[in-house]
Scaffold this active site. Structure first.
Site, PDB file in Angstrom:
ATOM      1  N   HIS A 192      -1.283 -15.564   0.169  1.00  0.00           N
ATOM      2  CA  HIS A 192      -1.052 -15.207  -1.236  1.00  0.00           C
ATOM      3  C   HIS A 192       0.401 -15.411  -1.638  1.00  0.00           C
ATOM      4  CE1 HIS A 192      -4.877 -12.947  -2.250  1.00  0.00           C
ATOM      5  NE2 HIS A 192      -5.061 -13.445  -1.045  1.00  0.00           N
ATOM      6  N   TYR A 226       7.971  -6.010  -1.410  1.00  0.00           N
ATOM      7  CA  TYR A 226       6.546  -6.222  -1.160  1.00  0.00           C
ATOM      8  C   TYR A 226       6.337  -7.214  -0.010  1.00  0.00           C
ATOM      9  CZ  TYR A 226       1.575  -6.705  -2.332  1.00  0.00           C
ATOM     10  OH  TYR A 226       0.209  -6.696  -2.292  1.00  0.00           O
ATOM     11  N   LYS A 241       2.355  -0.959   3.328  1.00  0.00           N
ATOM     12  CA  LYS A 241       3.415  -1.003   4.328  1.00  0.00           C
ATOM     13  C   LYS A 241       3.018  -0.430   5.705  1.00  0.00           C
ATOM     14  CE  LYS A 241       6.469  -3.012   2.007  1.00  0.00           C
ATOM     15  NZ  LYS A 241       6.143  -4.408   2.174  1.00  0.00           N
ATOM     16  N   TYR A 298      -3.199  -5.044  -9.214  1.00  0.00           N
ATOM     17  CA  TYR A 298      -2.791  -3.630  -9.193  1.00  0.00           C
ATOM     18  C   TYR A 298      -2.862  -3.127 -10.638  1.00  0.00           C
ATOM     19  CZ  TYR A 298      -0.898  -4.083  -4.422  1.00  0.00           C
ATOM     20  OH  TYR A 298      -0.757  -4.272  -3.076  1.00  0.00           O
ATOM     21  N   PRO A 354      -0.707   4.140   0.719  1.00  0.00           N
ATOM     22  CA  PRO A 354      -1.022   2.729   0.949  1.00  0.00           C
ATOM     23  C   PRO A 354      -0.629   1.764  -0.175  1.00  0.00           C
ATOM     24  CG  PRO A 354      -3.012   3.955   0.434  1.00  0.00           C
ATOM     25  CD  PRO A 354      -1.919   4.964   0.552  1.00  0.00           C
TER      26      PRO A 354
HETATM   27  P1  FAD Z   1      -3.241   3.590  14.756  1.00  0.00           P
HETATM   28  O1  FAD Z   1      -3.833   2.341  14.233  1.00  0.00           O
HETATM   29  O2  FAD Z   1      -3.660   4.898  14.160  1.00  0.00           O
HETATM   30  O3  FAD Z   1      -3.508   3.616  16.327  1.00  0.00           O
HETATM   31  C1  FAD Z   1      -3.286   4.769  17.107  1.00  0.00           C
HETATM   32  C2  FAD Z   1      -4.260   4.740  18.260  1.00  0.00           C
HETATM   33  O4  FAD Z   1      -3.965   5.827  19.157  1.00  0.00           O
HETATM   34  C3  FAD Z   1      -5.699   4.922  17.828  1.00  0.00           C
HETATM   35  O5  FAD Z   1      -6.483   3.879  18.331  1.00  0.00           O
HETATM   36  C4  FAD Z   1      -6.087   6.285  18.388  1.00  0.00           C
HETATM   37  O6  FAD Z   1      -7.464   6.334  18.736  1.00  0.00           O
HETATM   38  C5  FAD Z   1      -5.178   6.387  19.608  1.00  0.00           C
HETATM   39  N1  FAD Z   1      -4.903   7.757  20.064  1.00  0.00           N
HETATM   40  C6  FAD Z   1      -4.574   8.842  19.314  1.00  0.00           C
HETATM   41  N2  FAD Z   1      -4.388   9.926  20.082  1.00  0.00           N
HETATM   42  C7  FAD Z   1      -4.596   9.533  21.364  1.00  0.00           C
HETATM   43  C8  FAD Z   1      -4.570  10.210  22.614  1.00  0.00           C
HETATM   44  N3  FAD Z   1      -4.278  11.506  22.708  1.00  0.00           N
HETATM   45  N4  FAD Z   1      -4.828   9.505  23.745  1.00  0.00           N
HETATM   46  C9  FAD Z   1      -5.117   8.177  23.668  1.00  0.00           C
HETATM   47  N5  FAD Z   1      -5.173   7.487  22.501  1.00  0.00           N
HETATM   48  C10 FAD Z   1      -4.911   8.160  21.363  1.00  0.00           C
HETATM   49  N6  FAD Z   1      -2.218   0.737   5.637  1.00  0.00           N
HETATM   50  C11 FAD Z   1      -2.072  -0.207   4.730  1.00  0.00           C
HETATM   51  O7  FAD Z   1      -1.040  -0.879   4.743  1.00  0.00           O
HETATM   52  N7  FAD Z   1      -3.069  -0.443   3.794  1.00  0.00           N
HETATM   53  C12 FAD Z   1      -4.256   0.273   3.798  1.00  0.00           C
HETATM   54  O8  FAD Z   1      -5.140   0.038   2.983  1.00  0.00           O
HETATM   55  C13 FAD Z   1      -4.428   1.291   4.755  1.00  0.00           C
HETATM   56  N8  FAD Z   1      -5.574   2.031   4.806  1.00  0.00           N
HETATM   57  C14 FAD Z   1      -5.684   3.017   5.760  1.00  0.00           C
HETATM   58  C15 FAD Z   1      -6.843   3.808   5.823  1.00  0.00           C
HETATM   59  C16 FAD Z   1      -6.967   4.845   6.765  1.00  0.00           C
HETATM   60  C17 FAD Z   1      -8.223   5.690   6.818  1.00  0.00           C
HETATM   61  C18 FAD Z   1      -5.887   5.092   7.675  1.00  0.00           C
HETATM   62  C19 FAD Z   1      -5.990   6.207   8.706  1.00  0.00           C
HETATM   63  C20 FAD Z   1      -4.757   4.276   7.618  1.00  0.00           C
HETATM   64  C21 FAD Z   1      -4.634   3.251   6.676  1.00  0.00           C
HETATM   65  N9  FAD Z   1      -3.485   2.433   6.602  1.00  0.00           N
HETATM   66  C22 FAD Z   1      -3.363   1.483   5.678  1.00  0.00           C
HETATM   67  C23 FAD Z   1      -2.410   2.558   7.526  1.00  0.00           C
HETATM   68  C24 FAD Z   1      -2.511   1.578   8.688  1.00  0.00           C
HETATM   69  O9  FAD Z   1      -3.842   1.374   9.024  1.00  0.00           O
HETATM   70  C25 FAD Z   1      -1.713   2.190   9.815  1.00  0.00           C
HETATM   71  O10 FAD Z   1      -0.363   2.262   9.375  1.00  0.00           O
HETATM   72  C26 FAD Z   1      -1.786   1.434  11.137  1.00  0.00           C
HETATM   73  O11 FAD Z   1      -3.062   1.598  11.698  1.00  0.00           O
HETATM   74  C27 FAD Z   1      -0.727   1.971  12.107  1.00  0.00           C
HETATM   75  O12 FAD Z   1      -0.941   1.470  13.384  1.00  0.00           O
HETATM   76  P2  FAD Z   1      -0.630   2.336  14.670  1.00  0.00           P
HETATM   77  O13 FAD Z   1      -0.893   1.442  15.820  1.00  0.00           O
HETATM   78  O14 FAD Z   1       0.705   2.956  14.522  1.00  0.00           O
HETATM   79  O15 FAD Z   1      -1.641   3.551  14.651  1.00  0.00           O
HETATM   80  C1  DHB Z   2      -4.746  -3.827   0.828  1.00  0.00           C
HETATM   81  C2  DHB Z   2      -4.426  -2.494   0.854  1.00  0.00           C
HETATM   82  C3  DHB Z   2      -3.309  -2.062   0.180  1.00  0.00           C
HETATM   83  O1  DHB Z   2      -2.970  -0.764   0.199  1.00  0.00           O
HETATM   84  C4  DHB Z   2      -2.530  -2.945  -0.542  1.00  0.00           C
HETATM   85  O2  DHB Z   2      -1.457  -2.474  -1.237  1.00  0.00           O
HETATM   86  C5  DHB Z   2      -2.832  -4.273  -0.540  1.00  0.00           C
HETATM   87  C6  DHB Z   2      -3.956  -4.726   0.146  1.00  0.00           C
HETATM   88  C7  DHB Z   2      -5.964  -4.307   1.529  1.00  0.00           C
HETATM   89  O3  DHB Z   2      -6.667  -3.463   2.115  1.00  0.00           O
HETATM   90  O4  DHB Z   2      -6.265  -5.504   1.453  1.00  0.00           O
END
Ligand code: FAD
Ligand code: DHB
Length: 391
Positions: free
Chosen positions: A72, A384, A296, A200, A292
């Site tokens: 994009h 962004y 980021k 948006y 979200p």
């Molecule tokens: P995570 O992906 O949360 O990974 C952490 C891992 O640690 C998980 O697999 C978990 O099972 C594991 N874990 C936890 N505790 C333990 C333990 N005690 N022992 C072993 N393993 C453990 N970001 C965006 O930019 N846009 C979005 O639209 C968006 N939507 C989201 C929707 C939801 C429901 C959530 C929860 C988050 C969303 N985010 C979004 C944020 C984005 O997904 C996260 O920032 C990203 O997943 C961060 O990655 P991470 O590896 O730090 O953590």
């Molecule tokens: C998506 C999610 C977001 O929060 C955003 O700002 C842009 C894209 C997505 O899920 O594609």
């Protein structure tokens, strides 16, 4: 079991770190509480900054991404019945990519396992011990037995609900928190995207975002109260609300289809300071979460790992621990910039339940200021597409 770096969590942060360490010949293992199928099926973020894509590519994890991601060059802001395009590429020379987080996670799991990096699924870490010693230990439960992973360093990549943050002593720990009075109802639908670019929309009834996962799958979000029950939203109600918040525009028609899944996520900002204690380093959602709106979350997790992997590499290859000592400080500069951007995008585009007509007019004035001045557009675009990585 003994490795140089013990990683808790097989999300984007833990999996990328494992890959980067493995490429440098540093031994590591991942302890993950969920099953592989669960980790690979979890629908979350979708937008990758150019810098994140470059890092995945350099580490050999970009092959499918480059075939399947949608590239994009711009986004649109829709408010007051008008469409305003922000040309990200023209303003910054950078682009963003749409590629579902779970697709990136699938790729990273497969590549790590193929390279021989151990990932223990359904293994729950329950205690960290000796993080101030030179041999910290992770206690975890695996296949009904208590096990211990001994390492030189622990990477706490265990997400917002993990256990690693808790080892920071209360006297040192600061948690900076903001809870928003709204959440997002997110849907995935068998429907071609309403537009080629992300939309948006700020509407008096609340925010709406139109994004996608492919040329035939839409991912869309509606601002709702944080405790909203998704079952109160029938498919008809969902599409009717998207239609209203999109508004009437020439050449732009809502695209609808079968809704494959829906769910509500509450929104908050959170930052942990410090991001390290002894030989334990927090990365990704374990250390910080953002609302979200600015997309980021996953990108910040990737940026933390860029800093951590380089710091660990300097320690093992050059016996230089300066990067490890300043890890948290380095990450937090970017984290606070992203916190501000995410808060700003959120407050500019959402309708606050206690807002008054003054707030509405001020919000529209801000949206005009941003989208009609090149300086305003550039500020939005630079943040962004993502700031350059720091070392
Ligand atoms: P995570 O992906 O949360 O990974 C952490 C891992 O640690 C998980 O697999 C978990 O099972 C594991 N874990 C936890 N505790 C333990 C333990 N005690 N022992 C072993 N393993 C453990 N970001 C965006 O930019 N846009 C979005 O639209 C968006 N939507 C989201 C929707 C939801 C429901 C959530 C929860 C988050 C969303 N985010 C979004 C944020 C984005 O997904 C996260 O920032 C990203 O997943 C961060 O990655 P991470 O590896 O730090 O953590
Ligand atoms: C998506 C999610 C977001 O929060 C955003 O700002 C842009 C894209 C997505 O899920 O594609």
């Amino acid at each position: 079991m003994q490795v140089q770096v013990g990683i808790i969590g097989a999300g984007p942060a833990g999996l990328l770190l494992a890959r980067m360490l493995h490429l440098q010949g540093i031994s590591c293992a991942i302890i993950e509480s969920r099953s592989r199928a669960y980790a690979e099926g979890r629908v979350r973020a979708g937008l990758l900054e150019q810098g994140s894509v470059d890092l995945l590519t350099e580490t050999g994890m970009g092959e499918r991404l480059h075939k399947e991601a949608l590239v994009h060059d711009g986004i649109e802001l829709i408010f007051n019945g008008e469409r305003h395009r922000i040309d990200l590429h023209e303003l910054t020379g950078r682009r963003v990519y749409i590629y579902g987080q779970q697709e990136a996670v699938k790729d990273m799991i497969a590549i790590n396992l193929a390279a021989g990096v151990p990932i223990y699924f359904e293994a729950e870490a329950h205690k960290l011990e000796g993080v101030e010693s030179t041999k910290p230990r992770i206690h975890y439960r695996y296949q009904g037995k208590d096990e211990v992973l001994t390492c030189d360093y622990i990477a706490g990549c265990d997400g917002f609900h993990g256990i690693c943050r808790e080892v920071i002593p209360p006297a040192l720990f600061k948690g900076h928190d903001r809870i928003y009075p709204f959440g997002w109802l997110g849907i995935m639908a068998e429907a071609k995207p309403t537009s080629d670019e992300l939309l948006y929309c700020r509407h008096d009834r609340g925010f709406a975002l139109f994004t996608m996962r492919s040329e035939s799958v839409s991912r869309c979000y509606l601002q709702v109260p944080p405790d909203e029950n998704p079952d109160d939203w029938s498919d008809d109600r969902i599409w009717s609300e998207f239609d209203t918040r999109l508004g009437r525009h020439e050449g732009l028609t809502l695209s609808t289809g079968k809704i494959l899944m829906k769910g509500v996520t509450a929104m908050r900002s959170f930052v942990t300071e410090p991001m390290q204690f002894g030989r334990m380093f927090l990365a990704g959602d374990a250390a910080h979460i953002v609302p979200p709106t600015g997309a980021k979350g996953m990108n910040l997790a990737i940026a933390d790992i860029y800093v951590l992997a380089r710091a660990l590499t300097s320690f093992y290859k050059k016996n230089d621990s300066r990067g490890l000592e300043t890890y948290g400080e380095t990450c937090l500069r970017r984290v606070w910039r992203a916190q501000h951007f995410s808060w700003w995008m959120t407050s500019m585009l959402h309708i606050s339940p206690d807002g008054n007509p003054f707030d509405h007019k001020r919000q529209l004035a801000e949206l005009y200021a941003v989208s009609t001045s090149r300086a305003g557009q550039t500020y939005l675009a630079e943040n962004y597409v993502g700031l350059p990585f720091e070392t």
